[in-house]
Design a protein around this motif. Structure first.
Motif, PDB file in Angstrom:
ATOM      1  N   ASN A  83       0.844  -1.193   0.000  1.00 51.37           N
ATOM      2  CA  ASN A  83       0.000   0.000   0.000  1.00 51.37           C
ATOM      3  C   ASN A  83       0.878   1.242   0.000  1.00 51.37           C
ATOM      4  O   ASN A  83       1.526   1.533  -0.991  1.00 51.37           O
ATOM      5  N   ASP A  84       0.951   1.960   1.121  1.00 53.51           N
ATOM      6  CA  ASP A  84       1.683   3.231   1.152  1.00 53.51           C
ATOM      7  C   ASP A  84       2.830   3.239   2.159  1.00 53.51           C
ATOM      8  O   ASP A  84       3.232   4.281   2.637  1.00 53.51           O
ATOM      9  N   TYR A  85       3.378   2.066   2.479  1.00 52.29           N
ATOM     10  CA  TYR A  85       4.482   2.006   3.440  1.00 52.29           C
ATOM     11  C   TYR A  85       5.496   0.924   3.042  1.00 52.29           C
ATOM     12  O   TYR A  85       5.133  -0.153   2.598  1.00 52.29           O
ATOM     13  N   ALA A  86       6.766   1.261   3.192  1.00 46.85           N
ATOM     14  CA  ALA A  86       7.844   0.286   3.000  1.00 46.85           C
ATOM     15  C   ALA A  86       8.088  -0.384   4.345  1.00 46.85           C
ATOM     16  O   ALA A  86       8.054   0.269   5.384  1.00 46.85           O
ATOM     17  N   PHE A  87       8.326  -1.694   4.322  1.00 41.64           N
ATOM     18  CA  PHE A  87       8.485  -2.380   5.595  1.00 41.64           C
ATOM     19  C   PHE A  87       9.585  -3.433   5.618  1.00 41.64           C
ATOM     20  O   PHE A  87       9.912  -3.951   6.679  1.00 41.64           O
ATOM     21  N   GLU A  88      10.193  -3.753   4.487  1.00 41.43           N
ATOM     22  CA  GLU A  88      11.142  -4.868   4.478  1.00 41.43           C
ATOM     23  C   GLU A  88      12.067  -4.763   3.279  1.00 41.43           C
ATOM     24  O   GLU A  88      11.761  -4.099   2.289  1.00 41.43           O
ATOM     25  N   ILE A 105       4.584 -14.815  -0.536  1.00 44.24           N
ATOM     26  CA  ILE A 105       3.885 -13.634  -1.060  1.00 44.24           C
ATOM     27  C   ILE A 105       2.445 -13.610  -0.557  1.00 44.24           C
ATOM     28  O   ILE A 105       1.933 -12.541  -0.187  1.00 44.24           O
ATOM     29  N   GLU A 106       1.790 -14.750  -0.505  1.00 47.49           N
ATOM     30  CA  GLU A 106       0.426 -14.795   0.019  1.00 47.49           C
ATOM     31  C   GLU A 106       0.388 -14.344   1.479  1.00 47.49           C
ATOM     32  O   GLU A 106      -0.547 -13.657   1.889  1.00 47.49           O
ATOM     33  N   SER A 107       1.411 -14.696   2.263  1.00 46.93           N
ATOM     34  CA  SER A 107       1.446 -14.237   3.659  1.00 46.93           C
ATOM     35  C   SER A 107       1.622 -12.722   3.723  1.00 46.93           C
ATOM     36  O   SER A 107       1.038 -12.068   4.587  1.00 46.93           O
ATOM     37  N   LEU A 108       2.399 -12.155   2.809  1.00 51.22           N
ATOM     38  CA  LEU A 108       2.531 -10.689   2.759  1.00 51.22           C
ATOM     39  C   LEU A 108       1.203 -10.034   2.384  1.00 51.22           C
ATOM     40  O   LEU A 108       0.817  -9.019   2.970  1.00 51.22           O
ATOM     41  N   LEU A 109       0.525 -10.606   1.407  1.00 50.20           N
ATOM     42  CA  LEU A 109      -0.755 -10.054   0.966  1.00 50.20           C
ATOM     43  C   LEU A 109      -1.798 -10.094   2.081  1.00 50.20           C
ATOM     44  O   LEU A 109      -2.625  -9.192   2.200  1.00 50.20           O
ATOM     45  N   ASN A 110      -1.757 -11.134   2.912  1.00 51.45           N
ATOM     46  CA  ASN A 110      -2.757 -11.314   3.963  1.00 51.45           C
ATOM     47  C   ASN A 110      -2.411 -10.613   5.269  1.00 51.45           C
ATOM     48  O   ASN A 110      -3.270 -10.482   6.144  1.00 51.45           O
ATOM     49  N   ALA A 111      -1.175 -10.171   5.416  1.00 55.27           N
ATOM     50  CA  ALA A 111      -0.735  -9.547   6.667  1.00 55.27           C
ATOM     51  C   ALA A 111      -1.324  -8.149   6.833  1.00 55.27           C
ATOM     52  O   ALA A 111      -1.507  -7.415   5.855  1.00 55.27           O
ATOM     53  N   THR A 112      -1.601  -7.790   8.074  1.00 53.15           N
ATOM     54  CA  THR A 112      -2.052  -6.433   8.384  1.00 53.15           C
ATOM     55  C   THR A 112      -0.850  -5.487   8.332  1.00 53.15           C
ATOM     56  O   THR A 112       0.310  -5.923   8.324  1.00 53.15           O
ATOM     57  N   CYS A 116       3.096  -6.395   9.124  1.00 56.95           N
ATOM     58  CA  CYS A 116       4.178  -6.078   8.186  1.00 56.95           C
ATOM     59  C   CYS A 116       5.255  -5.221   8.868  1.00 56.95           C
ATOM     60  O   CYS A 116       6.442  -5.547   8.795  1.00 56.95           O
ATOM     61  N   ILE A 117       4.840  -4.159   9.520  1.00 54.67           N
ATOM     62  CA  ILE A 117       5.790  -3.254  10.186  1.00 54.67           C
ATOM     63  C   ILE A 117       6.609  -4.005  11.238  1.00 54.67           C
ATOM     64  O   ILE A 117       7.808  -3.765  11.391  1.00 54.67           O
ATOM     65  N   ASN A 118       5.987  -4.946  11.943  1.00 49.74           N
ATOM     66  CA  ASN A 118       6.677  -5.725  12.973  1.00 49.74           C
ATOM     67  C   ASN A 118       7.347  -6.986  12.420  1.00 49.74           C
ATOM     68  O   ASN A 118       7.880  -7.787  13.197  1.00 49.74           O
ATOM     69  N   LEU A 119       7.298  -7.166  11.092  1.00 45.78           N
ATOM     70  CA  LEU A 119       7.891  -8.318  10.412  1.00 45.78           C
ATOM     71  C   LEU A 119       7.373  -9.641  10.980  1.00 45.78           C
ATOM     72  O   LEU A 119       8.120 -10.595  11.187  1.00 45.78           O
TER      73      LEU A 119
END
Length: 121
Positions: A83-88, A105-112, A116-119
């Motif tokens: 979306n609008d944030y870099a996280f990794e 990739i599916e886990s990235l798509l499904n993560a809040t 994501c920010i907390n990896l």
């Protein structure tokens, strides 16, 4: 999984995030811009792209609301934006060799955003 997401509203945000990255901002052959962000239609296509591995600094690809911009000239180190944030920053060669790319990739798509920010995806 196919890319049915309209990312037009995110392209300029991804460009700004990329330009704010100290490595990507150094891209000069060619200079980084939103025109280097290429839509990928399927996860299988994305996996093949990352298998190739020798991408120029600033080359980017996006699948749905995930954008990946290469941070190393000729490398495999991808600034990852959702979306609008870099996280990794992700190196995909190991993930692909272990046969875990699509699930990853599916886990990235499904993560809040918080996950994501907390990896924690």
């Amino acid at each position: 999984m196919e890319n049915d997401f309209d990312a037009n509203d995110l392209i300029e945000i991804w460009e700004a995030i990329g330009l704010d990255n100290p490595w990507i901002a150094e891209a000069n052959d060619p200079p980084f811009s939103k025109h280097m962000l290429v839509r990928v239609n399927t996860l299988q296509q994305q996996e093949l792209i990352f298998q190739y591995g020798n991408w120029c600094l600033g080359q980017g690809y996006y699948f749905k609301n995930l954008c990946f911009i290469n941070q190393i000239d000729g490398g495999d180190e991808w600034l990852t934006i959702k979306n609008d944030y870099a996280f990794e920053s992700i190196t995909f060669q190991r993930i692909i060799k272990q046969g875990e790319f699509i699930a990853y990739i599916e886990s990235l798509l499904n993560a809040t955003k918080e996950q994501c920010i907390n990896l924690e995806y």
